[in-house]
Design a protein around this motif. Structure first.
Motif, short mmCIF file in Angstrom:
data_model
loop_
_atom_site.label_atom_id
_atom_site.label_comp_id
_atom_site.label_asym_id
_atom_site.label_seq_id
_atom_site.Cartn_x
_atom_site.Cartn_y
_atom_site.Cartn_z
N GLN A 105 -11.42 13.67 -5.99
CA GLN A 105 -11.58 13.00 -6.56
C GLN A 105 -9.88 11.55 -6.17
OE1 GLN A 105 -10.75 12.56 -11.23
NE2 GLN A 105 -10.27 15.36 -11.02
N THR A 106 -10.00 11.09 -6.64
CA THR A 106 -9.53 9.66 -6.09
C THR A 106 -8.99 9.06 -7.40
OG1 THR A 106 -9.78 10.28 -4.24
CG2 THR A 106 -8.15 7.77 -4.55
N VAL A 107 -7.75 8.05 -8.00
CA VAL A 107 -7.62 7.47 -8.67
C VAL A 107 -6.76 6.90 -7.62
CG1 VAL A 107 -5.90 6.68 -10.70
CG2 VAL A 107 -7.00 9.08 -10.62
N PHE B 44 0.74 -1.55 0.33
CA PHE B 44 0.62 -0.18 0.02
C PHE B 44 0.68 1.41 -0.07
CE2 PHE B 44 -2.61 3.01 2.17
CZ PHE B 44 -3.59 3.81 1.18
N ILE B 45 -0.02 2.78 -0.92
CA ILE B 45 0.68 3.77 -0.69
C ILE B 45 -0.76 4.31 -1.21
CG2 ILE B 45 1.46 3.53 -3.24
CD1 ILE B 45 4.35 5.54 -2.24
N GLY B 46 -0.44 5.64 -0.33
CA GLY B 46 -1.04 6.62 -0.51
C GLY B 46 -0.44 7.48 -0.77
N ILE B 47 -0.92 8.69 -2.19
CA ILE B 47 -0.67 10.03 -1.84
C ILE B 47 -1.94 10.91 -1.87
CG2 ILE B 47 0.16 11.83 -3.89
CD1 ILE B 47 2.56 8.99 -3.71
N ASP B 48 -1.39 11.84 -1.32
CA ASP B 48 -2.51 13.05 -0.79
C ASP B 48 -2.64 14.38 -1.44
OD1 ASP B 48 -3.64 14.91 -0.24
OD2 ASP B 48 -3.10 14.66 2.05
N LYS C 119 -12.22 7.37 -9.26
CA LYS C 119 -14.13 7.93 -8.82
C LYS C 119 -13.52 9.15 -8.28
CE LYS C 119 -15.81 6.59 -3.98
NZ LYS C 119 -15.13 5.68 -2.55
N LYS C 120 -15.04 9.30 -8.47
CA LYS C 120 -14.88 11.29 -8.42
C LYS C 120 -16.34 11.51 -7.39
CE LYS C 120 -13.05 11.98 -13.11
NZ LYS C 120 -13.07 12.58 -14.06
N PHE C 121 -16.11 12.81 -6.65
CA PHE C 121 -17.24 13.40 -6.07
C PHE C 121 -17.54 14.64 -6.56
CE2 PHE C 121 -14.92 10.04 -3.46
CZ PHE C 121 -16.02 10.43 -2.93
N ASP C 122 -19.06 14.77 -7.03
CA ASP C 122 -18.92 15.84 -7.22
C ASP C 122 -21.16 16.08 -6.74
OD1 ASP C 122 -20.13 18.58 -8.24
OD2 ASP C 122 -20.48 17.65 -10.67
N PHE D 113 -3.28 4.66 -3.58
CA PHE D 113 -4.00 5.87 -4.92
C PHE D 113 -3.56 6.54 -4.62
CE2 PHE D 113 -5.27 5.72 -0.28
CZ PHE D 113 -4.94 7.58 0.36
N THR D 114 -3.70 8.01 -5.42
CA THR D 114 -3.61 9.16 -5.04
C THR D 114 -5.25 9.64 -5.28
OG1 THR D 114 -1.74 8.45 -7.08
CG2 THR D 114 -2.76 10.90 -6.53
N GLY D 115 -5.15 10.32 -4.29
CA GLY D 115 -6.20 10.67 -3.78
C GLY D 115 -6.42 12.22 -3.37
N TYR D 116 -7.59 13.24 -2.79
CA TYR D 116 -7.44 14.63 -2.25
C TYR D 116 -7.63 15.09 -3.50
CZ TYR D 116 -7.96 11.79 2.12
OH TYR D 116 -8.38 10.72 2.85
#
Length: 161
Positions: A135-137, A48-52, A116-119, A152-155
């Motif tokens: 959105q998050t990829v 796991f790795i998460g990019i903000d 994944k997108k939020f609108d 993911f790359t998110g926020y």
């Protein structure tokens, strides 16, 4: 108008159907319950790795805020508990599902790139509107018979730029 609770991928497309269930239906249910155990098995912990993205379209602003799953879990739980402390005029489940769009899933072998997108947003009890526009990829991998999140790359802002 689409049903915000309905999986847009038919069961005849089992990979995309399963990914949507993991990243939308199960994630929202777990978040609203502030219950990490509902999604804990959806991750590949050792990879796991998460990019903000820090709300920026500029990659120079992005940070490796979640170098391991524990760091992300702790942030996710803080966000879920903070959300649960608020009072809303809107139904939180409906608001989150209505704001969420997950329609683009690229699969290559045992790997998937998922957008994944939020609108949308939610109205708080005091009348203020809390926007959900990010959105998050996700990077997913098919492992042990299930799709799982490896990072993911998110926020990120939605829309970008």
């Amino acid at each position: 108008m689409r049903d915000p609770f309905a999986n847009p991928f038919p069961v005849s497309d089992p990979d995309r159907h399963a990914i949507w269930e993991m990243l939308v239906a199960r994630d929202i249910a777990a978040f609203l319950a502030a219950d990490w155990s509902r999604v804990a098995n959806d991750f590949i912990a050792d990879a796991f790795i998460g990019i903000d993205g820090r709300g920026s379209a500029n990659p120079d602003d992005w940070r490796l805020s979640f170098s391991d799953l524990g760091a992300y879990r702790d942030a996710w739980l803080r966000q879920a508990h903070d959300f649960a402390q608020q009072r809303y005029r809107d139904d939180p489940r409906t608001a989150i599902f209505s704001a969420t769009s997950l329609e683009t899933i690229e699969i290559s072998g045992t790997r998937a790139l998922v957008h994944k997108k939020f609108d949308g947003g939610i109205t708080l009890d005091d009348g203020r509107f809390d926007p959900m526009n990010w959105q998050t990829v996700y990077f997913c991998r098919h492992q042990d018979g299930h799709w799982k999140i490896s990072g993911f790359t998110g926020y990120l802002p939605n829309p970008m730029g």
